[in-house]
Design an enzyme around this catalytic site. Structure first.
Site, PDB file in Angstrom:
ATOM      1  N   ARG A  18     -16.979  62.862  -5.108  1.00  0.00           N
ATOM      2  CA  ARG A  18     -16.363  62.458  -6.243  1.00  0.00           C
ATOM      3  C   ARG A  18     -16.517  60.836  -6.747  1.00  0.00           C
ATOM      4  O   ARG A  18     -15.859  60.628  -7.656  1.00  0.00           O
ATOM      5  CB  ARG A  18     -14.794  62.727  -6.133  1.00  0.00           C
ATOM      6  CG  ARG A  18     -14.422  64.114  -5.772  1.00  0.00           C
ATOM      7  CD  ARG A  18     -14.488  64.616  -7.273  1.00  0.00           C
ATOM      8  NE  ARG A  18     -13.914  66.021  -7.412  1.00  0.00           N
ATOM      9  CZ  ARG A  18     -12.883  66.630  -7.511  1.00  0.00           C
ATOM     10  NH1 ARG A  18     -11.958  65.691  -7.695  1.00  0.00           N
ATOM     11  NH2 ARG A  18     -12.366  67.711  -7.682  1.00  0.00           N
ATOM     12  N   HIS A  43     -27.141  57.808   8.888  1.00  0.00           N
ATOM     13  CA  HIS A  43     -28.609  58.157   8.146  1.00  0.00           C
ATOM     14  C   HIS A  43     -28.536  57.444   6.723  1.00  0.00           C
ATOM     15  O   HIS A  43     -28.057  58.076   5.971  1.00  0.00           O
ATOM     16  CB  HIS A  43     -29.008  59.655   8.282  1.00  0.00           C
ATOM     17  CG  HIS A  43     -30.234  59.575   7.776  1.00  0.00           C
ATOM     18  ND1 HIS A  43     -30.736  61.120   7.909  1.00  0.00           N
ATOM     19  CD2 HIS A  43     -31.209  59.039   7.580  1.00  0.00           C
ATOM     20  CE1 HIS A  43     -31.983  61.041   7.501  1.00  0.00           C
ATOM     21  NE2 HIS A  43     -32.239  59.943   6.907  1.00  0.00           N
ATOM     22  N   GLU A  70     -30.309  55.741  11.720  1.00  0.00           N
ATOM     23  CA  GLU A  70     -31.402  56.791  11.247  1.00  0.00           C
ATOM     24  C   GLU A  70     -32.066  56.514   9.835  1.00  0.00           C
ATOM     25  O   GLU A  70     -31.520  56.222   8.923  1.00  0.00           O
ATOM     26  CB  GLU A  70     -30.822  58.116  11.336  1.00  0.00           C
ATOM     27  CG  GLU A  70     -30.234  58.736  12.446  1.00  0.00           C
ATOM     28  CD  GLU A  70     -29.732  60.181  12.320  1.00  0.00           C
ATOM     29  OE1 GLU A  70     -29.561  60.992  13.625  1.00  0.00           O
ATOM     30  OE2 GLU A  70     -29.313  60.717  11.291  1.00  0.00           O
ATOM     31  N   HIS A 191     -28.633  67.730  16.514  1.00  0.00           N
ATOM     32  CA  HIS A 191     -28.931  68.460  15.443  1.00  0.00           C
ATOM     33  C   HIS A 191     -28.326  69.929  15.743  1.00  0.00           C
ATOM     34  O   HIS A 191     -28.707  70.673  16.492  1.00  0.00           O
ATOM     35  CB  HIS A 191     -30.348  68.486  15.020  1.00  0.00           C
ATOM     36  CG  HIS A 191     -30.504  68.814  13.420  1.00  0.00           C
ATOM     37  ND1 HIS A 191     -30.094  68.002  12.565  1.00  0.00           N
ATOM     38  CD2 HIS A 191     -30.714  70.092  12.950  1.00  0.00           C
ATOM     39  CE1 HIS A 191     -30.528  68.686  11.307  1.00  0.00           C
ATOM     40  NE2 HIS A 191     -30.601  70.207  11.848  1.00  0.00           N
ATOM     41  N   GLY A 192     -27.325  70.229  14.861  1.00  0.00           N
ATOM     42  CA  GLY A 192     -26.876  71.345  14.837  1.00  0.00           C
ATOM     43  C   GLY A 192     -25.883  71.987  16.076  1.00  0.00           C
ATOM     44  O   GLY A 192     -25.448  72.839  16.095  1.00  0.00           O
ATOM     45  N   GLY A 213     -22.364  64.930  14.407  1.00  0.00           N
ATOM     46  CA  GLY A 213     -21.678  64.686  13.370  1.00  0.00           C
ATOM     47  C   GLY A 213     -20.872  65.806  12.544  1.00  0.00           C
ATOM     48  O   GLY A 213     -19.701  65.667  12.427  1.00  0.00           O
TER      49      GLY A 213
END
Length: 241
Positions: A18, A43, A70, A191-192, A213
């Site tokens: 937004r 990142h 990152e 990751h994931g 995250g």
């Protein structure tokens, strides 16, 4: 004990959706630290789709733990990192059209570029990590490039279509974590990862840190950010009990 790096990118994703000044990824990072995060990962993408330069600048002076930045292996990002001096930097591949980082950095293919970046960052006092697929060749290249740390890409494990396929990917990560550790690297992973699949990864003894995250931000919608971090931290502790 295995460390938890909390990635705050998707707090910034909500803000950028937004174009507001809230929610603040800086505030999220500080809450995460109090709740038990051992590091804060963010990142700064070339397209600036979530984290912005100012987020990094503000957090660098306010974090009590470690900043793990990152970034892509580009002149712009390496110069920025050398100026800001995060505690750690994780070099990752990046494509503008991807929803998220889709695979590991091809250190073999980009060896010269990565090696130069590793040397330059190390000279600036920044510890360098390379985000790589769980493959011996990439791990060997990371060692030769001068990186003291790697982060194993757990995406194939997280996205496996069946329990059997997931088990195969888990064994690959286990094997490559041991291999990398034997080559003298600190081995992280991420990751994931989420609340249902993290314990198996966290139990791998050679792993030093997991970076998580999206799952934490999603869980925070229902239990609050601090509790979401505490719950993930508890899973890591459970895995090493």
């Amino acid at each position: 004990m295995i460390a938890l790096g909390v990635n705050i990118d998707h707090v910034a994703t909500v803000r950028q959706a937004r174009g507001t000044t809230y929610p603040s990824p800086v505030e999220a990072a500080l809450v995460a630290e109090v709740a038990g995060a051992d590091a804060i990962t963010l990142h700064l993408r070339e397209d600036r789709r979530h984290i912005q330069e100012n987020d990094v600048v503000i957090l660098r002076d306010r974090l009590k733990t470690r900043m793990n930045l990152e970034s892509a292996v580009t002149e712009e990002m390496i110069a920025f990192a050398c100026r800001i001096k995060p505690h750690d930097i994780c070099l990752v591949p990046e494509r503008r059209e991807e929803l998220t980082t889709e695979g590991g950095l091809d250190v073999i293919r980009h060896f010269q570029q990565v090696s130069v970046a590793c040397k330059r960052l190390a000279e600036a006092g920044i510890r360098v990590s390379l985000f790589v697929d769980a493959q011996a060749g990439q791990i060997d290249a990371a060692v030769e490039a001068g990186a003291p740390v790697i982060e194993l890409h757990t995406g194939r494990y997280a996205d496996a279509a069946t329990p059997e396929m997931q088990q195969v990917e888990l064994e690959t990560i286990r094997t490559m974590a041991a291999y990398a550790f034997g080559r003298g690297l600190q081995v992280n992973a991420g990751h994931g990862l989420h609340y249902e699949n993290t314990v198996q990864i966290a139990a791998i003894p050679e792993l030093s840190e997991l970076n998580i995250g999206h799952a934490i931000v999603a869980r925070a919608l229902f239990v609050g950010f601090a509790e979401a971090v505490r719950e993930m931290k508890a899973l890591l502790q459970q895995a090493r009990a």
